[in-house]
Design a protein around this motif. Sequence first.
Motif, PDB file in Angstrom:
ATOM      1  N   MET A 270       0.852  -1.195   0.000  1.00 12.35           N
ATOM      2  CA  MET A 270       0.000   0.000   0.000  1.00 12.35           C
ATOM      3  C   MET A 270       0.886   1.242   0.000  1.00 12.35           C
ATOM      4  N   LYS A 271       1.301   1.604  -1.210  1.00 13.22           N
ATOM      5  CA  LYS A 271       2.306   2.646  -1.356  1.00 13.22           C
ATOM      6  C   LYS A 271       1.870   3.570  -2.486  1.00 13.22           C
ATOM      7  N   ALA A 272       2.084   4.862  -2.351  1.00  9.69           N
ATOM      8  CA  ALA A 272       1.800   5.778  -3.457  1.00  9.69           C
ATOM      9  C   ALA A 272       2.697   7.008  -3.352  1.00  9.69           C
ATOM     10  N   THR A 273       2.979   7.609  -4.507  1.00 11.72           N
ATOM     11  CA  THR A 273       3.828   8.805  -4.537  1.00 11.72           C
ATOM     12  C   THR A 273       3.128   9.905  -5.319  1.00 11.72           C
ATOM     13  N   ALA A 274       3.117  11.090  -4.734  1.00 11.79           N
ATOM     14  CA  ALA A 274       2.470  12.237  -5.393  1.00 11.79           C
ATOM     15  C   ALA A 274       3.409  13.435  -5.377  1.00 11.79           C
ATOM     16  N   ILE A 275       3.209  14.294  -6.366  1.00 16.28           N
ATOM     17  CA  ILE A 275       3.984  15.546  -6.445  1.00 16.28           C
ATOM     18  C   ILE A 275       2.992  16.707  -6.469  1.00 16.28           C
ATOM     19  N   ALA A 276       3.252  17.704  -5.632  1.00 16.30           N
ATOM     20  CA  ALA A 276       2.401  18.907  -5.643  1.00 16.30           C
ATOM     21  C   ALA A 276       3.298  20.140  -5.631  1.00 16.30           C
ATOM     22  N   ASN A 277       2.858  21.169  -6.343  1.00 16.37           N
ATOM     23  CA  ASN A 277       3.623  22.421  -6.374  1.00 16.37           C
ATOM     24  C   ASN A 277       3.049  23.391  -5.354  1.00 16.37           C
ATOM     25  N   SER A 278       3.881  24.320  -4.957  1.00 14.38           N
ATOM     26  CA  SER A 278       3.410  25.363  -4.049  1.00 14.38           C
ATOM     27  C   SER A 278       2.561  26.375  -4.833  1.00 14.38           C
ATOM     28  N   ASN A 279       2.024  27.340  -4.151  1.00 16.08           N
ATOM     29  CA  ASN A 279       1.252  28.374  -4.858  1.00 16.08           C
ATOM     30  C   ASN A 279       1.514  29.716  -4.196  1.00 16.08           C
ATOM     31  N   ILE A 280       1.257  30.784  -4.956  1.00 19.29           N
ATOM     32  CA  ILE A 280       1.395  32.115  -4.373  1.00 19.29           C
ATOM     33  C   ILE A 280       0.016  32.786  -4.407  1.00 19.29           C
ATOM     34  N   ALA A 281      -0.402  33.273  -3.251  1.00 24.18           N
ATOM     35  CA  ALA A 281      -1.755  33.846  -3.152  1.00 24.18           C
ATOM     36  C   ALA A 281      -1.765  35.298  -3.633  1.00 24.18           C
ATOM     37  N   PHE A 282      -2.718  35.602  -4.493  1.00 19.50           N
ATOM     38  CA  PHE A 282      -2.947  36.987  -4.954  1.00 19.50           C
ATOM     39  C   PHE A 282      -3.912  37.684  -3.991  1.00 19.50           C
ATOM     40  N   VAL A 283      -4.931  36.935  -3.543  1.00 23.81           N
ATOM     41  CA  VAL A 283      -5.746  37.374  -2.387  1.00 23.81           C
ATOM     42  C   VAL A 283      -5.423  36.368  -1.290  1.00 23.81           C
ATOM     43  N   LYS A 284      -5.013  36.860  -0.144  1.00 20.26           N
ATOM     44  CA  LYS A 284      -4.425  35.978   0.870  1.00 20.26           C
ATOM     45  C   LYS A 284      -5.436  35.475   1.898  1.00 20.26           C
ATOM     46  N   TYR A 285      -5.191  34.240   2.272  1.00 15.51           N
ATOM     47  CA  TYR A 285      -5.914  33.626   3.391  1.00 15.51           C
ATOM     48  C   TYR A 285      -5.229  34.086   4.673  1.00 15.51           C
ATOM     49  N   TRP A 286      -6.003  34.651   5.588  1.00 14.10           N
ATOM     50  CA  TRP A 286      -5.410  35.086   6.869  1.00 14.10           C
ATOM     51  C   TRP A 286      -6.524  35.106   7.902  1.00 14.10           C
ATOM     52  N   GLY A 287      -6.564  34.112   8.752  1.00 16.64           N
ATOM     53  CA  GLY A 287      -7.593  34.049   9.787  1.00 16.64           C
ATOM     54  C   GLY A 287      -8.537  32.886   9.568  1.00 16.64           C
ATOM     55  N   LYS A 288      -8.847  32.191  10.695  1.00 13.71           N
ATOM     56  CA  LYS A 288      -9.720  31.015  10.598  1.00 13.71           C
ATOM     57  C   LYS A 288     -11.030  31.253  11.332  1.00 13.71           C
ATOM     58  N   LYS A 289     -12.119  30.970  10.616  1.00 17.23           N
ATOM     59  CA  LYS A 289     -13.445  31.023  11.224  1.00 17.23           C
ATOM     60  C   LYS A 289     -13.589  29.841  12.179  1.00 17.23           C
ATOM     61  N   ASP A 290     -13.010  28.704  11.754  1.00 13.73           N
ATOM     62  CA  ASP A 290     -13.030  27.505  12.588  1.00 13.73           C
ATOM     63  C   ASP A 290     -11.611  26.939  12.629  1.00 13.73           C
ATOM     64  N   GLU A 291     -10.992  27.018  13.801  1.00  8.71           N
ATOM     65  CA  GLU A 291      -9.581  26.628  13.881  1.00  8.71           C
ATOM     66  C   GLU A 291      -9.366  25.129  13.755  1.00  8.71           C
ATOM     67  N   SER A 292     -10.270  24.336  14.310  1.00 10.75           N
ATOM     68  CA  SER A 292     -10.022  22.897  14.248  1.00 10.75           C
ATOM     69  C   SER A 292     -10.270  22.355  12.839  1.00 10.75           C
ATOM     70  N   LEU A 293     -11.164  22.997  12.100  1.00 15.16           N
ATOM     71  CA  LEU A 293     -11.451  22.512  10.741  1.00 15.16           C
ATOM     72  C   LEU A 293     -10.717  23.297   9.661  1.00 15.16           C
ATOM     73  N   ASN A 294      -9.954  24.312  10.053  1.00  9.18           N
ATOM     74  CA  ASN A 294      -9.241  25.151   9.081  1.00  9.18           C
ATOM     75  C   ASN A 294     -10.180  25.780   8.049  1.00  9.18           C
ATOM     76  N   ILE A 295     -11.236  26.389   8.530  1.00  8.28           N
ATOM     77  CA  ILE A 295     -12.158  27.104   7.634  1.00  8.28           C
ATOM     78  C   ILE A 295     -11.784  28.589   7.683  1.00  8.28           C
ATOM     79  N   PRO A 296     -11.518  29.187   6.501  1.00 11.29           N
ATOM     80  CA  PRO A 296     -10.998  30.560   6.495  1.00 11.29           C
ATOM     81  C   PRO A 296     -12.087  31.612   6.679  1.00 11.29           C
ATOM     82  N   PHE A 297     -11.680  32.760   7.196  1.00  7.26           N
ATOM     83  CA  PHE A 297     -12.603  33.896   7.298  1.00  7.26           C
ATOM     84  C   PHE A 297     -12.913  34.491   5.925  1.00  7.26           C
TER      85      PHE A 297
END
Length: 322
Positions: free
Chosen positions: A1-28
Motif C-alpha cells: 500500500m504505497k503511493a507517490t504524489a507531487i504537488a507544487n506550491s502556490n502564491i496567493a494573490f488574495v491571501k488567506y489570513w484568519g480562521k473562522k473555525d480553527e479545528s477545521l481550518n475554515i478561512p474567514f
Amino acid sequence: MKATAIANSNIAFVKYWGKKDESLNIPFNPSISMTLDEKISTKTTVEFSEKYESDILILNNEKLSDNKLIRVSNFLDMIRKKSGCIYHAKVISKNTFPTGCGIASSASGFAALAAAAARASGLNLKDEELSKLARMGSGSAARSVYGGFAIWDNESATQIKDETFWPELTDIIAITDDQQKKISSREAMKITVKTSKKYRERLQKVDEKTSLMKQSILAKDFPNMAKLIMSESDNLHECMHDSVPEIEYLNENSYRIKELINEMNKEKPIAAYTFDAGPNAHIITLKKHSSKIKKELLKIFGLRLIESKIGKGIRYTEEHMI
Ligand code: DP6
C-alpha cells in the motif's frame, strides 16, 4: 500500500489570513492563488504497512520526531479513519527547492501528503475531496491541488483556469532572507484576528477584492491585476503591523524591492510584488519583462532569485522513494 504524489506550491494573490473555525481550518475570507511550477514542489511517498510500529517521517533526508511528526501523524489518523486502513505509515518527503531558503512548504507539502496518503490507503478521491483533505493539513494546501489559478472559500478550493490559460505570467521569487520565520503564519493569524482593528475592516472589503481579482485574471488584465495584488499584500501587512504585539515579516530588502517595483511601474504596471508571512518577495510579471526586472533586482545586495512559471496541479508517479 504505497503511493507517490507531487504537488507544487502556490502564491496567493488574495491571501488567506484568519480562521473562522480553527479545528477545521475554515478561512474567514476567500483566497485566490497561482500554482507555481515544479521548481517549487514537494514529492512525497507514503507507505502504510503492518511492519511499521509507529508513523515515521523523513523530510529532506532527515528523520523528524518533533511537532512536524505529530502534525503529520494527526493528518494520517484522518485518512486512516476515512479509509479504514489500520496500519502506521512511513512518509518520505522531499522539496525541490533548497531547504531553509525561506520558501514556505506547507502548501506543497500537505497537498502532496494528502494525495499520496489517500491513494496509498486505497481511497480514490476527486480533486474537490482531495482539496478538502489537504486543507485540514494546511489551509493554503487546498489550492495546490489544482494547476493554474484556484480560489478557496470554505471547505475546498476550485480551479478558475488551468496552467495553459495565461502562460506568459511568471513569478520571480526574490529571497531576501533564508532563515526560518520568527513566528508561524498559524500563530500570527490568530494574533491578527484577535487584536487588529484594520483586520475587521479588511474582512468587509475582501469579498469584493476577490471578485475583482478573479475578473482581472479572466480578462487577462495585467495592469489591474497587478494593482490589486500589491494593494492586497500591503493591506495584509498593515493588518499585521496593527496587531498587538505588532507582527513584522518584511525586512529592509523587502522594502527596497517594493520601492523598486513602484519605480518600475511609474508609467504603467509591469510587475506586482506580493509577500506572504515572510520577507521574501514574489514578483508577478509577464515573461517579456522578466529579464529587465531580474537585472534591477540583482542590484539589490544579497538577493537570490528563483523564477517559476505557472504550474500544474497534483500528479502521481511510480517512482517511489521507499
Ligand atoms: C500568508 O496555509 O500556512 O501564505 O492553515 O495554519 O497551515 P495554516 O496556514 P498557512 O497560511 C498561509 C498564509 C499565507 C497566505 C496564503 O497563502 O493564502
